[in-house]
Design a protein around this motif. Structure first.
Motif, short mmCIF file in Angstrom:
data_model
loop_
_atom_site.label_atom_id
_atom_site.label_comp_id
_atom_site.label_asym_id
_atom_site.label_seq_id
_atom_site.Cartn_x
_atom_site.Cartn_y
_atom_site.Cartn_z
N UNK A 332 -1.32 -13.26 1.49
CA UNK A 332 -1.44 -13.83 1.91
C UNK A 332 -0.39 -14.33 3.28
N UNK A 333 -0.20 -14.32 4.06
CA UNK A 333 1.10 -14.19 5.12
C UNK A 333 0.64 -14.92 6.04
N UNK A 334 1.68 -14.66 7.26
CA UNK A 334 1.87 -15.56 8.38
C UNK A 334 -0.19 -15.77 9.25
N UNK A 335 -0.72 -14.71 9.00
CA UNK A 335 -1.31 -14.40 9.72
C UNK A 335 -2.78 -15.48 9.30
N UNK A 336 -3.07 -15.00 7.48
CA UNK A 336 -4.17 -16.03 6.69
C UNK A 336 -4.16 -15.61 5.38
N UNK A 337 -5.47 -14.89 5.21
CA UNK A 337 -5.79 -14.62 3.85
C UNK A 337 -6.76 -13.26 4.39
N UNK A 338 -6.07 -12.04 3.29
CA UNK A 338 -7.76 -11.26 2.91
C UNK A 338 -7.79 -11.80 1.44
N UNK A 339 -8.89 -11.50 0.55
CA UNK A 339 -9.22 -11.65 -0.39
C UNK A 339 -10.36 -11.21 -0.70
N UNK A 340 -10.87 -10.51 -1.42
CA UNK A 340 -11.57 -9.41 -1.78
C UNK A 340 -11.69 -9.47 -3.49
N UNK A 341 -13.22 -9.63 -4.04
CA UNK A 341 -13.55 -9.66 -5.29
C UNK A 341 -14.76 -8.42 -6.19
N UNK A 342 -14.78 -7.72 -7.19
CA UNK A 342 -16.44 -7.15 -7.10
C UNK A 342 -15.86 -8.20 -8.99
N UNK A 343 -17.67 -7.53 -8.98
CA UNK A 343 -17.45 -8.89 -10.48
C UNK A 343 -18.73 -8.04 -10.97
#
Length: 391
Positions: A332-343
């Protein structure tokens, strides 16, 4: 899909996520670390597994997932939201992919495959676990890494995919979303952050003022004061909610938070002018989820499994749940969010049950007795014998 069922599954997945978070942070070590999990990702993997489960195995999985739906209906509902992906130009990208990896030549029940295809758009990806488990693991991990834009590497470790593995189910989730109204980098500065251990380091903290959905309160189930704010992403379909207990109240608040309380907090959000500061953060979490699932009551799937819905009741090898893993990352930073998950979940061949050993019972000591109606279980007589010669 019935929208009501989709909504019910979403609420159940949220409750499952809270249970999972509580389980992972129950120990002193877990309580003090950063944790990110993907309830939707794990619910998808277990939702792919559930239609193949029977008896206590299915009942425990359904209870952990907070669902009373038929397994096929649950799979259809958990696979329904956003069709697995959402795109909003360069502003919002949300992708999900689900895969079923099977041992070459393994006969999988057509009904089970039909359910996975209808719910998750999933076909069969054959690999040779038996002869080349390392190669199979590389193929699975590479597919998850590609689906998450390189953010999730080595989902399964070497000991989690073995020559006994017969199936693996995976979910890969990737999100890249810009804020609807971002933070200006010029307003970011070093500010103190109060850790649970009492230390106060300076951290890079973003700042903005503007109209946001906000709520505050205290009492209720949790009893601790809190504040909450919602940060929408571009396009309006996604948002990040931040819930902040008062200083010193985090531990009690987080342990007491349940789905009903969460619903009340989010339901109370209303637009206000908010002077907001938020630390930038970026971290990864890797979890072996078998202990957490066991603590949530999922035991038969590991100890006395019944997955005959996957391969049929005449299959030569009984199957049992082995590894259940998840890796997740969030930035999470000034521009937005990058998130990922592997299950992922690995389903392995179980050893055939051993023939029961003979036992000996010499009743040479006091004993209890019960005479009962075996049709309905009613106890007709109940007693004890301490001296057989006494009248």
């Amino acid at each position: 899909m019935d929208p009501g069922q989709v909504a019910a599954v979403a609420a159940g997945t949220s409750a499952f996520g809270l249970d999972l978070l509580h389980a992972l942070t129950a120990t002193p070590d877990g309580a003090g670390r950063n944790v990110v999990v993907s309830p939707a990702g794990l619910a998808s993997v277990l939702g792919m597994l559930l239609p193949g489960a029977r008896g206590a195995t299915a009942e425990e999985l359904a209870k952990a997932l907070h669902t009373g739906l038929d397994p096929r209906q649950y799979a259809l509902a958990v696979g329904a939201p956003d069709g697995g992906s959402r795109a909003g130009g360069d502003q919002v990208v949300l992708r999900r992919s689900d895969d079923l990896w099977t041992q070459q030549g393994l006969a999988v029940a057509p009904e089970y495959l039909d359910t996975l295809a209808a719910a998750f758009d999933t076909g069969v990806r054959p690999v040779d676990f038996a002869k080349d488990p390392a190669g199979a693991r590389r193929s699975i991990n590479a597919a998850v890494e590609k689906a998450t834009e390189g953010r999730i590497k080595e989902l399964f470790g070497p000991r989690q995919i073995t020559a006994d593995t017969r199936l693996a189910l995976t979910d890969a989730l990737y999100l890249k979303a810009a804020w609807a109204s971002g933070f200006k980098p010029a307003n970011t500065s070093e500010r103190p952050f109060h850790r649970l251990d009492g230390s106060t380091p300076s951290v890079s903290t973003m700042s903005r003022t503007g109209a946001l959905r906000y709520a505050e309160g205290s009492g209720g189930i949790v009893g601790e004061p809190w504040q909450a704010v919602e940060l929408p992403y571009a396009g309006g379909g996604l948002a990040m909610d931040l819930i902040v207990p008062a200083q010193g109240g985090y531990t009690a608040f987080s342990k007491g938070l349940d789905q009903a309380q969460l619903d009340r907090i989010l339901g109370g959000l209303d637009e206000r002018s908010v002077d907001l500061t938020l630390p930038r953060f970026h971290f990864d979490t890797a979890n072996d989820l078998v202990p957490a699932l066991r603590s949530l009551g999922v035991k038969a799937a590991f100890d006395a499994p019944d997955f005959t819905g996957i391969t049929g009741i005449t299959a030569k090898e009984p199957l049992g749940l082995g590894a259940v893993v998840q890796k997740a990352t969030v930035e999470v930073n000034e521009d937005g969010t990058v998130a990922a998950a592997g299950s992922g979940a690995g389903v392995a061949a179980m050893a055939a049950p051993a023939a029961p050993e003979s036992v000996q019972l010499h009743i040479d000591r006091p004993f209890l007795f019960l005479i009962r109606d075996t049709a309905d279980g009613r106890p007709l007589f109940l007693g004890q014998v301490t001296d057989p010669q006494a009248s």
